[in-house]
Design an enzyme around this catalytic site. Structure first.
Site, PDB file in Angstrom:
ATOM      1  N   SER A   1       0.775  -1.057   0.150  1.00  0.00           N
ATOM      2  CA  SER A   1       0.079  -0.084  -0.026  1.00  0.00           C
ATOM      3  C   SER A   1       0.915   1.317  -0.155  1.00  0.00           C
ATOM      4  O   SER A   1       2.108   1.268   0.047  1.00  0.00           O
ATOM      5  CB  SER A   1      -0.944   0.348   1.333  1.00  0.00           C
ATOM      6  OG  SER A   1      -0.142   0.072   2.413  1.00  0.00           O
ATOM      7  N   LYS A   2       0.120   2.482  -0.066  1.00  0.00           N
ATOM      8  CA  LYS A   2       0.872   3.667   0.124  1.00  0.00           C
ATOM      9  C   LYS A   2       1.861   3.804   0.903  1.00  0.00           C
ATOM     10  O   LYS A   2       2.979   4.611   0.904  1.00  0.00           O
ATOM     11  CB  LYS A   2      -0.209   4.742  -0.028  1.00  0.00           C
ATOM     12  CG  LYS A   2      -1.109   4.780  -1.057  1.00  0.00           C
ATOM     13  CD  LYS A   2      -0.213   5.858  -2.027  1.00  0.00           C
ATOM     14  CE  LYS A   2      -1.416   5.935  -3.459  1.00  0.00           C
ATOM     15  NZ  LYS A   2      -0.530   6.140  -4.723  1.00  0.00           N
ATOM     16  N   ARG A   3       1.629   3.152   2.034  1.00  0.00           N
ATOM     17  CA  ARG A   3       2.589   3.241   3.307  1.00  0.00           C
ATOM     18  C   ARG A   3       4.092   2.838   3.100  1.00  0.00           C
ATOM     19  O   ARG A   3       4.914   3.219   3.473  1.00  0.00           O
ATOM     20  CB  ARG A   3       2.050   2.191   4.187  1.00  0.00           C
ATOM     21  CG  ARG A   3       1.756   2.967   5.585  1.00  0.00           C
ATOM     22  CD  ARG A   3       1.002   1.952   6.531  1.00  0.00           C
ATOM     23  NE  ARG A   3       0.452   0.442   5.936  1.00  0.00           N
ATOM     24  CZ  ARG A   3       1.259  -0.537   6.416  1.00  0.00           C
ATOM     25  NH1 ARG A   3       2.187  -0.761   6.823  1.00  0.00           N
ATOM     26  NH2 ARG A   3       0.661  -1.537   5.726  1.00  0.00           N
ATOM     27  N   HIS A   4       3.935   1.764   2.049  1.00  0.00           N
ATOM     28  CA  HIS A   4       5.135   0.969   1.630  1.00  0.00           C
ATOM     29  C   HIS A   4       6.220   2.018   0.612  1.00  0.00           C
ATOM     30  O   HIS A   4       7.188   1.812   0.566  1.00  0.00           O
ATOM     31  CB  HIS A   4       5.126  -0.472   1.145  1.00  0.00           C
ATOM     32  CG  HIS A   4       4.502  -1.147   1.940  1.00  0.00           C
ATOM     33  ND1 HIS A   4       3.173  -1.527   1.783  1.00  0.00           N
ATOM     34  CD2 HIS A   4       4.818  -1.783   3.223  1.00  0.00           C
ATOM     35  CE1 HIS A   4       2.846  -2.434   2.826  1.00  0.00           C
ATOM     36  NE2 HIS A   4       3.916  -2.662   3.642  1.00  0.00           N
ATOM     37  N   GLY A   5       5.384   2.863  -0.180  1.00  0.00           N
ATOM     38  CA  GLY A   5       6.077   3.633  -1.091  1.00  0.00           C
ATOM     39  C   GLY A   5       5.031   3.633  -2.243  1.00  0.00           C
ATOM     40  O   GLY A   5       3.940   3.496  -2.104  1.00  0.00           O
TER      41      GLY A   5
END
Ligand code: GLU
Length: 468
Positions: free
Chosen positions: A240-244
């Protein structure tokens, strides 16, 4: 030409996710490596969520990744009449039926089932009702699901997946307003498009059992199913966006060459021995369903960077420049002038070494893109002291007549340094500052060779004029 036909069938409801790109790549590699066809279908039946911008993002993403598809883009929505036709065909064959149940009746059925601890899958009283008993009220068309036995999905990745048929309800094919449901649309489209292999995310595995009911009712041959595990982030959670970055467009803007992205995505959930770095040709030759892993692949940004660097170093100079120009265009950066393009091409051999992204490559090319008067960074300015400017003063006229080869330039620089009783090491910093305005640059000789005599002399002369 073989019989293999694959497809990517994205829903245009946002940006193009990197997982969709990987699924597209797997389908593309599988088809292209076998002389088959790779098709694109936009699953735009959900009118509320589908947007033309999202379709555009998919087309752009495919184009950037170099995943060419055969024929025209198929719009699922535009095929609604054909989907309805199949529902009516099944009705005519007695394999589907009109269900007149109201929402209230269905809710009441479920409440009662729940209270009795039974399955809440709806069992319509209309399944075997005689047509004479049909009321003049709206109806949906439901498929007659098998009542007993099991459905086995023979999945090329997951193995045999067995679903008990009592878990399959008489799913709706056509809503009361006559519109087809998604599950019907997928099967009819895949059949009509001649899809032989359905390679897609394993979030669709459960759908396969329900889709197989339609194939079987229509007596259509099943495609080979290959449900691939999703992509996880480095922490093992769904990417998800959290990872990049998760959007294909973001990776383009991060400056990865498309070939590196293809190489990296191919390795994300598929392997061929220990091979990490490979070309498209190799990937097409090697790609098979047996090499797809059963567990989720982890996205590893470091590995992507590493592969990217290798692809940049290996790329053919003109092709690399072409891709670099497209990258600058995508980033809305001003384009190279013709003379800058020439210099980029002649200097590519030294720029592409050890650049992991296009940004790093462009950073190394600052000496080409900079225009006089050069903006000299503080750190570099320090090396341009009065002593070093003096050495440059000796060197500059010598360069007027030197032959413009690496050996001759080295000799001239060494002799100018020697005249001031220092070695060339002392001169390198000031020359970097004068030629690029930077302390870290490609080699001084590479820069001089790329810039040519006139520009080199002009920059050296300009640096000598700087006051302390
Ligand atoms: N439209 C589906 C999706 O975007 C794919 C369906 C399929 O591949 O069968 O997830």
């Amino acid at each position: 030409m073989s019989d293999v036909v694959t497809r990517i069938a994205p829903s245009p409801t946002g940006y193009m996710h990197i997982g969709t790109a990987r699924t597209a790549l797997f389908n593309w590699l599988f088809a292209r490596g076998r002389g088959g066809k790779f098709l694109l279908r936009i699953e735009d039946t959900d009118r509320e969520r589908s947007t033309p911008e999202a379709t555009d993002a998919i087309l752009k993403g495919m184009d950037w990744l170099g995943l060419d598809f055969d024929g025209e883009v198929v719009s699922q929505f535009e095929r609604a009449a054909r989907h309805a036709e199949v529902a009516h065909d099944l009705l005519a064959q007695g394999k589907a039926y009109k269900c007149f149940s109201t929402q209230d009746e269905i809710a009441a059925f479920r409440d009662a089932a729940r209270a009795e601890g039974k399955s809440t899958l709806y069992q319509s009283p209309w399944r075997d009702a005689a047509p004479e008993t049909h009321p003049e009220t709206p109806y949906v068309i439901r498929i007659k699901s098998p009542k007993d036995g099991v459905t086995v999905i023979k999945d090329a990745v997951q193995g045999d997946v067995t679903i008990k048929n009592d878990q399959l309800d008489d799913m709706i094919l056509l809503r009361s307003d006559g519109t087809p449901v998604y599950m019907l649309a997928v099967v009819v489209d895949d059949h009509d498009m001649g899809i032989t292999h359905v390679i897609r995310g394993d979030d669709h595995l459960n759908n396969a059992a329900r889709q197989m009911m339609i194939y079987s009712a229509m007596d259509w041959p099943l495609p080979v199913y290959a449900h691939i595990p999703l992509i996880h982030g480095e922490d093992g959670k769904k990417l998800s966006k959290r990872h990049g970055a998760t959007g294909v467009d973001e990776y383009q803007l991060l400056g990865y060459p498309a070939a590196a992205m293809r190489n990296y995505l191919a390795r994300l959930g598929w392997s061929h021995g220990d091979d990490e770095f490979f070309s498209d040709e190799q990937a097409k030759e090697w790609f098979n369903l047996e090499g797809i892993g059963k567990s989720a692949a982890r996205f590893d940004f470091k590995k992507l960077q590493n592969l990217s660097g290798q692809h940049i170093a290996k790329a053919e100079d003109a092709a690399l420049l072409h891709e670099l120009c497209a990258y600058m265009d995508a980033k809305n950066q001003s384009a190279f002038s013709d003379s800058q393009k020439d210099m980029m091409l002649s200097g590519m051999y030294c720029l592409k070494e050890r650049a992991k992204t296009f940004d790093e490559l462009l950073d190394k090319a600052t000496f080409i893109t900079a225009v006089r008067p050069l903006d000299i960074e503080e750190k570099a300015k320090k090396s341009l002291n009065s002593v070093s400017r003096c050495i440059l003063e000796t060197l500059t006229p010598q360069l007027q007549n030197a032959s413009w080869t690496r050996d001759a330039l080295e000799a001239e620089c060494n002799s100018a340094a020697a005249a001031h009783e220092v070695n060339f090491g002392k001169l390198a910093g000031p020359m970097r500052a004068a030629l690029a305005g930077r302390a870290v640059t490609p080699s001084v000789f590479d820069m001089m060779l790329v810039l040519g005599r006139d520009e080199t002399i002009a920059r050296l002369t300009e640096a000598q004029a700087l006051a302390d």
